[in-house]
Structures are given as structure tokens and as C-alpha cells.
Design an enzyme around this catalytic site. Structure first.
Site, mmCIF file in Angstrom:
data_model
loop_
_atom_site.group_PDB
_atom_site.id
_atom_site.type_symbol
_atom_site.label_atom_id
_atom_site.label_comp_id
_atom_site.label_asym_id
_atom_site.label_seq_id
_atom_site.Cartn_x
_atom_site.Cartn_y
_atom_site.Cartn_z
ATOM 1 N N CYS A 1 -3.463 -0.699 -7.606
ATOM 2 C CA CYS A 1 -2.726 0.097 -6.611
ATOM 3 C C CYS A 1 -2.345 -0.771 -5.432
ATOM 4 C CB CYS A 1 -3.613 1.240 -6.149
ATOM 5 S SG CYS A 1 -4.356 2.134 -7.509
ATOM 6 N N LYS B 1 3.693 7.269 -0.419
ATOM 7 C CA LYS B 1 2.621 6.734 -1.268
ATOM 8 C C LYS B 1 2.555 5.199 -1.155
ATOM 9 C CE LYS B 1 -0.126 5.648 -4.485
ATOM 10 N NZ LYS B 1 -1.459 6.029 -4.821
HETATM 11 N N1 SAJ Z 1 -11.025 -4.088 -0.034
HETATM 12 C C1 SAJ Z 1 -11.404 -5.066 0.875
HETATM 13 N N2 SAJ Z 1 -11.777 -4.692 2.124
HETATM 14 C C2 SAJ Z 1 -11.779 -3.390 2.521
HETATM 15 C C3 SAJ Z 1 -11.376 -2.383 1.604
HETATM 16 C C4 SAJ Z 1 -11.018 -2.763 0.337
HETATM 17 O O1 SAJ Z 1 -11.411 -6.269 0.548
HETATM 18 O O2 SAJ Z 1 -12.144 -3.135 3.670
HETATM 19 C C5 SAJ Z 1 -10.589 -4.473 -1.390
HETATM 20 C C6 SAJ Z 1 -11.450 -3.862 -2.507
HETATM 21 O O3 SAJ Z 1 -12.576 -4.652 -2.751
HETATM 22 C C7 SAJ Z 1 -10.472 -3.860 -3.666
HETATM 23 C C8 SAJ Z 1 -9.133 -3.550 -2.971
HETATM 24 O O4 SAJ Z 1 -9.310 -3.910 -1.613
HETATM 25 O O5 SAJ Z 1 -10.376 -5.129 -4.279
HETATM 26 C C9 SAJ Z 1 -8.677 -2.111 -3.076
HETATM 27 O O6 SAJ Z 1 -9.781 -1.232 -2.945
HETATM 28 P P1 SAJ Z 1 -9.693 0.171 -2.166
HETATM 29 O O7 SAJ Z 1 -11.008 0.817 -2.306
HETATM 30 O O8 SAJ Z 1 -9.187 -0.053 -0.797
HETATM 31 O O9 SAJ Z 1 -8.543 0.970 -2.879
HETATM 32 P P2 SAJ Z 1 -8.212 1.338 -4.420
HETATM 33 O O10 SAJ Z 1 -7.195 0.344 -4.890
HETATM 34 O O11 SAJ Z 1 -9.405 1.522 -5.232
HETATM 35 O O12 SAJ Z 1 -7.502 2.760 -4.196
HETATM 36 C C10 SAJ Z 1 -6.370 2.842 -3.339
HETATM 37 C C11 SAJ Z 1 -6.571 4.003 -2.345
HETATM 38 N N3 SAJ Z 1 -5.543 3.925 -1.314
HETATM 39 C C12 SAJ Z 1 -5.833 3.988 0.005
HETATM 40 O O13 SAJ Z 1 -6.957 4.068 0.427
HETATM 41 C C13 SAJ Z 1 -4.663 3.987 0.951
HETATM 42 C C14 SAJ Z 1 -6.532 5.345 -3.101
HETATM 43 O O14 SAJ Z 1 -6.600 6.422 -2.168
HETATM 44 C C15 SAJ Z 1 -5.233 5.439 -3.921
HETATM 45 O O15 SAJ Z 1 -5.170 6.653 -4.653
HETATM 46 C C16 SAJ Z 1 -5.227 4.290 -4.897
HETATM 47 O O16 SAJ Z 1 -5.217 3.060 -4.142
HETATM 48 C C17 SAJ Z 1 -3.987 4.379 -5.777
HETATM 49 O O17 SAJ Z 1 -4.113 4.753 -6.950
HETATM 50 O O18 SAJ Z 1 -2.885 4.120 -5.285
#
Ligand code: SAJ
Length: 418
Positions: free
Chosen positions: A269, A215
Site C-alpha cells: 500500500c 485514498k
Molecule cells: N512504518 C515505519 N514507521 C512508522 C510506521 C510504519 O517505518 O512509523 C513502516 C512499516 O514498518 C511498514 C510500512 O511502513 O513497512 C507500512 O506500514 P503501516 O502500518 O504504516 O501501513 P500498512 O501498509 O500496513 O497499511 C496502510 C494503512 N494506511 C494508513 O495508515 C494511511 C492502512 O490504513 C491502509 O488500509 C493500507 O495501507 C492500504 O491497504 O492502503
């Protein structure tokens, strides 16, 4: 035929993960008690209402409560399955704070009668699930715990990390594969029975520590990849290149898939979990630590750039669009957008600073002390602004007419308006 759980479940912690899990069980016929320390949360769920925004969740909660399948309480009842979905924040030294897990265990221990499964969903450092089993053993010396080899255990303990994406939780709750790490193989099998109630994904059974680490690794993987994109954006800025164009072109390579740069990485996360790896092996987690530092530094870099842009105006007005940690959610935890607005507000106490956030009716607490910051509708905020900063790519901002931006300095941290 794989067995499916039919007993009574208690879900401890009714946040972004616990509540959707409780609803997913309850709407498929399981009797569920959701437990939370926050009385307001318990009251609102008891009325069939959801205390936060997540697509499809509200209809699930009201349906489950009205069918009498879901109850909310501040007290942990007896149950056949206990699912712990409480926060695991990190302390100043980046090690995990397991206080909430410990207190859930203290509530569960007196309720064990024999045969129950206790599942830890909260993201935790390797070893936590085994520790949880030892805590239960200490609190209930009359019972045989699964981590001992004293014969048939009286209860089962497993880690089943949640992996759902905020904004798509109710869909991914059903479709994602579930990683289930048991203290023993039997523990993993018992936990899998619970998830089979609502999950159509594969049950991937493993040991508890591998599930815990997997995880953390998933989120660290994403963090490192976003850090790569964010570093590219800094390099491109220095070299006066358009990072979006560079990435778009590079991504045409069949084995390159660069993520999207942004104002930083937020949420509870990805901005947190990699630190648990760093905390567990500090000397070896060099790349993971640097990625975290790059992503944490990005909001301060963006804020400094905006402050610099205001210098060319005598009495500048700045409109910042978006405060949540990402698009189309109402979650402000670890939000880089919020950090940026706070930085600007502190640096420029005389600035006319307008903020638009469709998911907020009042300014978040972090901004409430600044009298020069106002929450407005996006169109109002933009109207008299000299500088417009796009911080969150909400659909709401995507549909704004581009003519409203004419003649203004636009800083689009998400590449939404390219
Ligand atoms: N972000 C970027 N660029 C990207 C993707 C995301 O700047 O290309 C930023 C987003 O704006 C945000 C952050 O990263 O600030 C995180 O966003 P996210 O959509 O990547 O992820 P979370 O935090 O909403 O959810 C993540 C997910 N993990 C993965 O994709 C590996 C989700 O599947 C998990 O269940 C969740 O963390 C968790 O609870 O751990």
C-alpha cells in the site's frame, strides 16, 4: 431510515481485503460468492481455511463457509452487488496496471441484468472508476450506464477504497469510516447500502475521483511522514546522535508527532500508492516522489552499514531477525527486511548468514538461491552470531532475553531493544 443491502454479493479477488470483506458480509447474513483466479485459494477457502494470517479471519471464514453463507469459485456469478478487490500494481513507469480490474469488469459485464451496484475497492488512480463505467457501457451497449445522462441507469458504479490496517483488518473493517465515491450521487448511496451491512463507521459520500485521490493521499501522507523520520535517522547517524532519543524528546511538543524510523517502508500500500499520484502529476509531485525515494533507499543504506560492520571480523556470522514488511503479519510484499537480507547475501557470498522469521517455515523465494543463508529459530540464529540485526519488531523478538545479545554487535533498525 438508511437502507441496508439484503441481496447476493460477489467479491472478486480473495486477498487481504477481498476475503475479509466477503466474510464481514457473510457473517451478517448476506449470501456471498468469493471469486479468485487462483484455484488453490478457492479450494482452501471452500474447505473453510484461510491462505494467509490475519487475526480473527480464520474463525470468520470457517464459520461463514460452514453456515453456507460463503462460497468460493473461479467464476463470477450473477449478483446484486459486485465488489472488486483485485491488485493494482504499478508498471515500470510508475503508472497503474489496471489489467486485473479490466478482467474483473469483463467477468461482471455479462452478469448484469439491471439494478446491480459495481464497487471498485482496489486502490486506483483518479479517473479509474469512471473508466470502469465506460468499460461496462462498451461491453453492454444494451444497458444505460451511470456516467451518461440518458436517464435512469441500469447499473450503479462507485469507488469505496479500503483503509483497513493489516493486523487489525477485522476490527477496522467494522469501525473505520467508509469513503464512498459514486459516479453519481445515487451510485454512492447504492454502494453505502452494502457497507451498512457490517460497518459501524460513518458513510462519507463523495464523487468517485475525490474518493480515489483521498485514498492515495492518505497513504502518501503516511509515506512522507515516515520518510521524515527515516531522513532524521540518517542525519542522526551522521551526527552520532540517538534518533530515538531525539524523536522522543521532540514529540513532547504538543503539535509534533514524528513517526518511527525503520529499515524502509514496505507492504503493498504505502510503498506503492504514492507512485499513482506521481504518475498522475509528475512535475508537481516533488515532495511525494522524494519521500518515496528516501524510503526506498533506506534498506540499501542499512545493508551497506551491516556489510561494513562485518569487516572487523575474520569469519563473521550475522543473524537477521524478521523478514516480513512489518510486525506481526505474514506478508512479505515489498518488504525492506527482505531487501536488506538479499543485499547482504549478494555482497558477502561467504558470510554465515542466519535469518529468523516466526511467520515463515521456509525461506521466501527471493532468498532460496543463496546457499549461505539459513532459516533458523531466533535463539539459534543469535547464539553464534557476531552481529545481530533486528529488522522487524515482531512481538516474538520483543520477548527475547537481552542477555542473549551480550558481547554482540547489535543493529536495531526498529528501536525495539532500546
Ligand atoms: N512504518 C515505519 N514507521 C512508522 C510506521 C510504519 O517505518 O512509523 C513502516 C512499516 O514498518 C511498514 C510500512 O511502513 O513497512 C507500512 O506500514 P503501516 O502500518 O504504516 O501501513 P500498512 O501498509 O500496513 O497499511 C496502510 C494503512 N494506511 C494508513 O495508515 C494511511 C492502512 O490504513 C491502509 O488500509 C493500507 O495501507 C492500504 O491497504 O492502503
Amino acid at each position: 431510515m438508511d437502507e441496508v443491502f439484503t441481496g447476493r454479493a460477489a467479491v472478486i479477488g480473495l486477498g487481504y481485503i477481498g476475503l475479509p470483506t466477503a466474510v464481514s458480509l457473510a457473517t451478517r447474513g448476506i449470501e456471498v460468492v468469493g471469486v479468485d483466479v487462483n484455484e488453490r485459494t478457492v479450494e482452501s477457502i471452500s474447505r473453510g481455511e484461510v491462505p494467509f494470517v490475519e487475526p480473527e479471519l480464520a474463525v470468520g471464514v470457517s464459520g461463514a463457509v460452514s453456515m453456507g453463507r460463503l462460497e468460493a469459485s473461479t467464476k463470477t456469478p450473477e449478483a446484486d452487488a459486485f465488489i472488486i478487490a483485485v491488485p493494482t500494481p504499478f508498471l515500470d513507469d510508475h503508472t497503474a496496471d489496471l489489467t486485473f480490474v479490466r478482467s474483473a469488469v469483463e467477468q461482471i459485464a455479462p452478469r448484469l441484468n439491471g439494478g446491480e451496484v459495481v464497487i471498485l475497492e482496489s486502490t486506483s488512480p483518479p479517473g479509474t472508476t469512471e473508466t470502469l463505467s465506460t468499460w461496462l457501457a462498451e461491453l453492454r451497449p444494451d444497458l444505460v450506464a451511470p456516467h451518461t445522462s440518458e436517464g435512469v441507469p441500469d447499473f450503479y458504479v462507485a469507488h469505496c477504497p479500503e483503509r483497513v490496517l493489516p493486523g487489525r483488518i477485522m476490527i477496522e473493517m467494522v469501525t473505520n469510516d467508509r469513503v464512498i465515491g459514486g459516479v453519481t450521487t445515487r451510485c454512492a448511496q447504492k454502494a453505502a447500502e452494502v457497507y451498512r451491512v457490517f460497518s459501524q463507521g460513518q458513510m462519507v459520500l463523495t464523487d468517485a475521483a475525490s474518493a480515489e485521490m483521498a485514498k492515495l493521499v492518505e497513504n502518501a501522507y503516511r509515506d512522507v511522514n515516515i520518510a521524515f523520520a527515516n531522513e532524521l535517522s540518517l542525519i542522526s547517524e551522521e551526527l552520532q546522535l540517538d534518533v530515538w532519543e531525539v524523536i522522543k524528546v521532540a514529540n513532547h511538543h504538543p503539535r509534533v508527532n514524528i513517526l518511527t524510523p525503520g529499515p524502509g517502508v514496505g507492504g503493498h500500500c504505502i510503498a506503492v500508492d504514492p507512485w499513482f499520484i506521481v504518475g498522475a502529476a509528475p512535475a508537481l509531485s516533488r515532495l511525494i516522489r522524494v519521500a518515496r525515494e528516501i524510503n526506498d533507499e533506506k534498506p540499501h543504506h542499512v545493508a551497506a552499514q551491516i556489510v561494513r560492520k562485518t569487516e572487523r571480523f575474520r569469519t563473521p556470522t550475522v543473524a537477521c531477525l524478521g523478514l516480513t514488511y512489518k510486525a506481526n503479519v505474514d506478508d512479505f510484499r515489498e518488504s525492506p527486511a527482505l531487501d536488506i537480507v538479499v543485499d547482504i547475501a549478494k555482497a558477502l557470498p561467504d558470510l554465515d548468514l542466519r535469518v529468523a522469521e516466526p511467520f515463515a517455515t521456509t525461506l521466501p523465494e527471493e532468498l532460496s538461491g543463496f546457499s549461505h543463508v539459513r532459516l533458523q529459530r531466533a535463539t539459534e540464529a543469535i547464539e553464534d552470531a557476531d552481529i545481530v540485526v533486528l529488522l522487524v519488531d515482531h512481538d516474538h523478538f520483543r520477548s527475547l532475553s537481552r542477555s542473549r545479545l551480550e558481547g554482540k554487535v547489535v543493529y536495531d533498525t526498529r528501536g525495539l531493544w532500546r
